[in-house]
Each structure stands twice: as C-alpha cells, then as structure tokens.
Design a protein around this motif. Structure first.
Motif, PDB file in Angstrom:
ATOM      1  N   ALA A 100      78.255 -20.593 -25.469  1.00  0.00           N
ATOM      2  CA  ALA A 100      76.986 -20.211 -26.086  1.00  0.00           C
ATOM      3  C   ALA A 100      75.972 -19.777 -25.030  1.00  0.00           C
ATOM      4  N   ASN A 101      76.083 -20.349 -23.830  1.00  0.00           N
ATOM      5  CA  ASN A 101      75.155 -20.027 -22.743  1.00  0.00           C
ATOM      6  C   ASN A 101      75.671 -18.918 -21.832  1.00  0.00           C
ATOM      7  N   LEU A 102      76.778 -18.293 -22.214  1.00  0.00           N
ATOM      8  CA  LEU A 102      77.363 -17.238 -21.388  1.00  0.00           C
ATOM      9  C   LEU A 102      76.374 -16.111 -21.068  1.00  0.00           C
ATOM     10  N   PRO A 103      75.538 -15.680 -22.029  1.00  0.00           N
ATOM     11  CA  PRO A 103      74.561 -14.625 -21.691  1.00  0.00           C
ATOM     12  C   PRO A 103      73.645 -15.019 -20.543  1.00  0.00           C
ATOM     13  N   ARG A 104      73.226 -16.272 -20.491  1.00  0.00           N
ATOM     14  CA  ARG A 104      72.347 -16.723 -19.413  1.00  0.00           C
ATOM     15  C   ARG A 104      73.077 -16.739 -18.080  1.00  0.00           C
ATOM     16  N   LEU A 105      74.372 -17.055 -18.112  1.00  0.00           N
ATOM     17  CA  LEU A 105      75.164 -17.070 -16.883  1.00  0.00           C
ATOM     18  C   LEU A 105      75.261 -15.668 -16.289  1.00  0.00           C
ATOM     19  N   GLY A 106      75.480 -14.669 -17.155  1.00  0.00           N
ATOM     20  CA  GLY A 106      75.567 -13.294 -16.670  1.00  0.00           C
ATOM     21  C   GLY A 106      74.254 -12.789 -16.119  1.00  0.00           C
ATOM     22  N   ASP A 107      73.145 -13.149 -16.778  1.00  0.00           N
ATOM     23  CA  ASP A 107      71.822 -12.701 -16.339  1.00  0.00           C
ATOM     24  C   ASP A 107      71.460 -13.214 -14.953  1.00  0.00           C
ATOM     25  N   LYS A 108      72.062 -14.314 -14.545  1.00  0.00           N
ATOM     26  CA  LYS A 108      71.729 -14.899 -13.245  1.00  0.00           C
ATOM     27  C   LYS A 108      72.187 -14.026 -12.083  1.00  0.00           C
ATOM     28  N   TYR A 109      73.202 -13.190 -12.312  1.00  0.00           N
ATOM     29  CA  TYR A 109      73.812 -12.473 -11.196  1.00  0.00           C
ATOM     30  C   TYR A 109      73.755 -10.952 -11.314  1.00  0.00           C
TER      31      TYR A 109
ATOM     32  N   ARG B 157      74.297  -7.047 -20.629  1.00  0.00           N
ATOM     33  CA  ARG B 157      73.833  -7.749 -21.820  1.00  0.00           C
ATOM     34  C   ARG B 157      75.062  -8.365 -22.477  1.00  0.00           C
ATOM     35  N   ILE B 158      75.052  -9.673 -22.632  1.00  0.00           N
ATOM     36  CA  ILE B 158      76.236 -10.386 -23.106  1.00  0.00           C
ATOM     37  C   ILE B 158      75.953 -11.063 -24.439  1.00  0.00           C
ATOM     38  N   GLU B 159      76.892 -10.930 -25.353  1.00  0.00           N
ATOM     39  CA  GLU B 159      76.856 -11.663 -26.613  1.00  0.00           C
ATOM     40  C   GLU B 159      78.139 -12.483 -26.721  1.00  0.00           C
ATOM     41  N   SER B 160      78.004 -13.686 -27.225  1.00  0.00           N
ATOM     42  CA  SER B 160      79.158 -14.565 -27.383  1.00  0.00           C
ATOM     43  C   SER B 160      79.167 -15.099 -28.806  1.00  0.00           C
ATOM     44  N   LYS B 161      80.294 -14.932 -29.493  1.00  0.00           N
ATOM     45  CA  LYS B 161      80.377 -15.307 -30.906  1.00  0.00           C
ATOM     46  C   LYS B 161      81.590 -16.204 -31.144  1.00  0.00           C
ATOM     47  N   ARG B 162      81.353 -17.327 -31.799  1.00  0.00           N
ATOM     48  CA  ARG B 162      82.445 -18.244 -32.128  1.00  0.00           C
ATOM     49  C   ARG B 162      83.262 -17.670 -33.275  1.00  0.00           C
ATOM     50  N   VAL B 163      84.557 -17.527 -33.076  1.00  0.00           N
ATOM     51  CA  VAL B 163      85.456 -16.982 -34.092  1.00  0.00           C
ATOM     52  C   VAL B 163      86.103 -18.109 -34.887  1.00  0.00           C
TER      53      VAL B 163
END
Length: 206
Positions: free
Chosen positions: A118-127, A132-138
């Motif tokens: 769920a926090n993957l977008p924040r991880l990408g923004d750090k570096y 722009r990352i979206e993460s969706k539970r399937v």
C-alpha cells in the motif's frame, strides 16, 4: 547498454531526476567491487559535460539527472565485461540493504507485506521524481502495480532496480516466496520530448 548520446539533454539538464544517494552508493559499489575502485571507471568517462557532472559532490538527499547514472553503470558494465542489466541488479542488491538499514529496516519489520504494498507509491517517490505508482490489491497476497512516467530509455533499468527493492522490502516485512511478474511495456505518450511507457507488474507472495 545505455548511451548518453541517445539522450536529448546535456548531463545534468534533464528533468528526470533521482536522489543523490544512488550516485553515492554506486561509487561505493565500484570502490568495493572493482580493482582500482571508482577511479578505474571514471578515468574512461568521455566528454567534458559528462566528466564535469560526475566530478561534483553528490548530496544524499539532493535531486540529480538520472541519465548520467545509467550511462555510468553502462560504462562500468562495458569495462568489466558485465551485462548492463546484470550490473544494474548487482548494484541494486548492494544498495537496497544499505537504504533499508536503521530506521527503515526497523519499520519494515514492524509492518506487514500488505501495508508495504500500500505504501509502494511513497517508496518510489523517495528515489525518483518522475514516477507515479499505483498499487491495487487483487486478492489475498496478490497486488497489481502500475508505474507511469518512466522514459522508455530508462525502463529496463528501472524495472530491474525496482524489482530488487520490492522483493527486499516484502521479505523484510515477512513475505515469503515473493514472485514478480512483469507485463509488456505499454507506450504512454511523451514527456519532455521523450517516449514514456507504462509498467505493469503482478506481485505475489506466500
């Protein structure tokens, strides 16, 4: 391989940027893994703009043009006879534990794989400031990840590096049997004169 000649920007001038810590860790990797350290690579750098850019003092939290970093890794791969993406993976496997040490490692061990995804977008923004990352539970223990804004020139490198980071973060959060399935790259228009692609991945664990 990656060549600065393929980039329509002078070194340091592109709007696609990464954190300075990625440059710093790359130099440390060269020092620890190559005979002669970073000097054995930097002495082969050609072009005054490229050489001048790499000679600056990189600040950990600063933002810098990402393309010279890829060109530096490509140069190191050619000099050492290593495949470009193989070296990208090796450097990422060296960098990620360094980045996840200390407070990051502590927090990851306290979280769950679902919270991490769920926090993957924040991880990408750090570096990287262009993703722009979206993460969706399937379903249980399965997520779809969508990454936009990545220049086609940098897509293979970005996928290689981020696969390493996602796997490491999930394993620190307690996931086992992590599997990452990539979908074919999809054209997504242009940004700053460069073709952009959409990256899709399915991430599973047991």
């Amino acid at each position: 391989m990656f060549w600065m000649q393929d980039v329509p920007f002078k070194p340091g001038a592109s709007p696609f940027r990464c954190k300075g810590v990625l440059y710093q860790d790359s130099f440390v990797y060269f020092d620890e893994h190559f005979k002669g350290g970073r000097g054995s690579i930097l002495r082969h750098v050609e072009g005054p703009g490229f050489s001048s850019f790499l000679s600056q003092q990189f600040i950990i939290g600063g933002w810098y043009d990402v393309f010279p970093l890829l060109a530096l890794h490509s140069l190191a791969a050619r000099i050492t006879g290593t495949g470009f993406l193989e070296l990208e993976r090796d450097i990422a496997q060296f960098q990620v534990p360094r980045q996840f040490n200390g407070i990051h490692r502590f927090l990851l061990k306290l979280t769950t794989p679902d919270v991490m995804m769920a926090n993957l977008p924040r991880l990408g923004d750090k570096y990287f400031d262009f993703v722009r990352i979206e993460s969706k539970r399937v379903r249980e223990k399965t997520y779809e990840s969508f990454t936009s804004g990545v220049p086609a020139l940098a897509a293979a490198s970005y996928l290689t590096v981020s696969d390493v980071a996602i796997r490491a973060a999930l394993e620190m959060a307690g996931a086992q049997g992590v599997r990452i399935q990539r979908h074919p790259l999809e054209p997504a228009g242009e940004a700053h004169g460069l073709p952009i692609v959409l990256l899709k991945r399915v991430v599973r664990w047991t």
